[in-house]
Design a protein around this motif. Structure first.
Motif, PDB file in Angstrom:
ATOM      1  N   GLN A  41       0.804  -1.215   0.000  1.00 52.17           N
ATOM      2  CA  GLN A  41       0.000   0.000   0.000  1.00 52.17           C
ATOM      3  C   GLN A  41       0.839   1.267   0.000  1.00 52.17           C
ATOM      4  O   GLN A  41       0.445   2.274  -0.568  1.00 52.17           O
ATOM      5  CB  GLN A  41      -0.912  -0.015   1.230  1.00 52.17           C
ATOM      6  CG  GLN A  41      -2.294   0.484   0.943  1.00 52.17           C
ATOM      7  CD  GLN A  41      -3.188   0.363   2.169  1.00 52.17           C
ATOM      8  OE1 GLN A  41      -2.814  -0.204   3.184  1.00 52.17           O
ATOM      9  NE2 GLN A  41      -4.374   0.909   2.065  1.00 52.17           N
ATOM     10  N   ARG A  42       1.998   1.211   0.635  1.00 53.07           N
ATOM     11  CA  ARG A  42       2.766   2.430   0.868  1.00 53.07           C
ATOM     12  C   ARG A  42       3.945   2.622  -0.078  1.00 53.07           C
ATOM     13  O   ARG A  42       4.674   3.603   0.028  1.00 53.07           O
ATOM     14  CB  ARG A  42       3.265   2.438   2.302  1.00 53.07           C
ATOM     15  CG  ARG A  42       2.086   2.317   3.278  1.00 53.07           C
ATOM     16  CD  ARG A  42       2.526   2.258   4.668  1.00 53.07           C
ATOM     17  NE  ARG A  42       2.934   3.598   5.108  1.00 53.07           N
ATOM     18  CZ  ARG A  42       3.166   3.915   6.350  1.00 53.07           C
ATOM     19  NH1 ARG A  42       3.051   3.004   7.287  1.00 53.07           N
ATOM     20  NH2 ARG A  42       3.527   5.127   6.678  1.00 53.07           N
ATOM     21  N   ALA A  43       4.141   1.666  -0.998  1.00 58.45           N
ATOM     22  CA  ALA A  43       5.275   1.781  -1.919  1.00 58.45           C
ATOM     23  C   ALA A  43       4.994   0.994  -3.189  1.00 58.45           C
ATOM     24  O   ALA A  43       4.192   0.058  -3.185  1.00 58.45           O
ATOM     25  CB  ALA A  43       6.543   1.247  -1.255  1.00 58.45           C
ATOM     26  N   LEU A  44       5.656   1.379  -4.254  1.00 59.15           N
ATOM     27  CA  LEU A  44       5.620   0.609  -5.489  1.00 59.15           C
ATOM     28  C   LEU A  44       6.810  -0.338  -5.449  1.00 59.15           C
ATOM     29  O   LEU A  44       7.965   0.105  -5.430  1.00 59.15           O
ATOM     30  CB  LEU A  44       5.701   1.544  -6.698  1.00 59.15           C
ATOM     31  CG  LEU A  44       5.591   0.908  -8.075  1.00 59.15           C
ATOM     32  CD1 LEU A  44       4.320   0.074  -8.212  1.00 59.15           C
ATOM     33  CD2 LEU A  44       5.614   1.977  -9.157  1.00 59.15           C
TER      34      LEU A  44
END
Length: 116
Positions: A98-101
């Motif tokens: 959710q917080r990074a690619l």
């Protein structure tokens, strides 16, 4: 040497270690840099041909790890297109975190063959 660039190629594939990832395809984003011997207009690589090979590999092979997909697909591209001298391939999983690619990348340099 010429370099073919393919950025942000999107497709859905079965890839992952989680059971849900093996049952449901998820979106991937693929980036490719393909270095190859280019002598004239007869020796060019068509990016649509490259994309078709990548798409077919993902359509016919479920992968557990990104690393497995990167290793196998880069080797298969070299086999399909002998003029390739190097490949940098990156696969990102936009839904994995959710917080990074997140994703993985491989860089392969192929030795020139004795007859090439």
């Amino acid at each position: 040497m010429m370099t073919l660039l393919i950025e942000n190629y999107r497709l859905d594939a079965f890839i992952g270690t989680q059971q849900s990832e093996q049952k449901h395809p998820q979106p991937l984003i693929i980036h490719l840099e393909v270095g190859y011997r280019y002598d004239n207009a007869q020796t060019y690589l068509d990016y649509m041909d490259i994309l078709e090979v990548v798409q077919n590999k993902f359509a016919t092979t479920p992968y557990t790890l990104l690393e497995e997909a990167l290793e196998e697909i880069s080797a298969w591209l070299k086999q399909c297109f002998p003029s390739i001298t190097q490949i940098t391939m990156e696969i990102q999983k936009p839904q994995a975190c959710q917080r990074a690619l997140v994703g993985a990348r491989v860089c392969k340099i192929f030795e020139r063959s004795s007859h090439g």
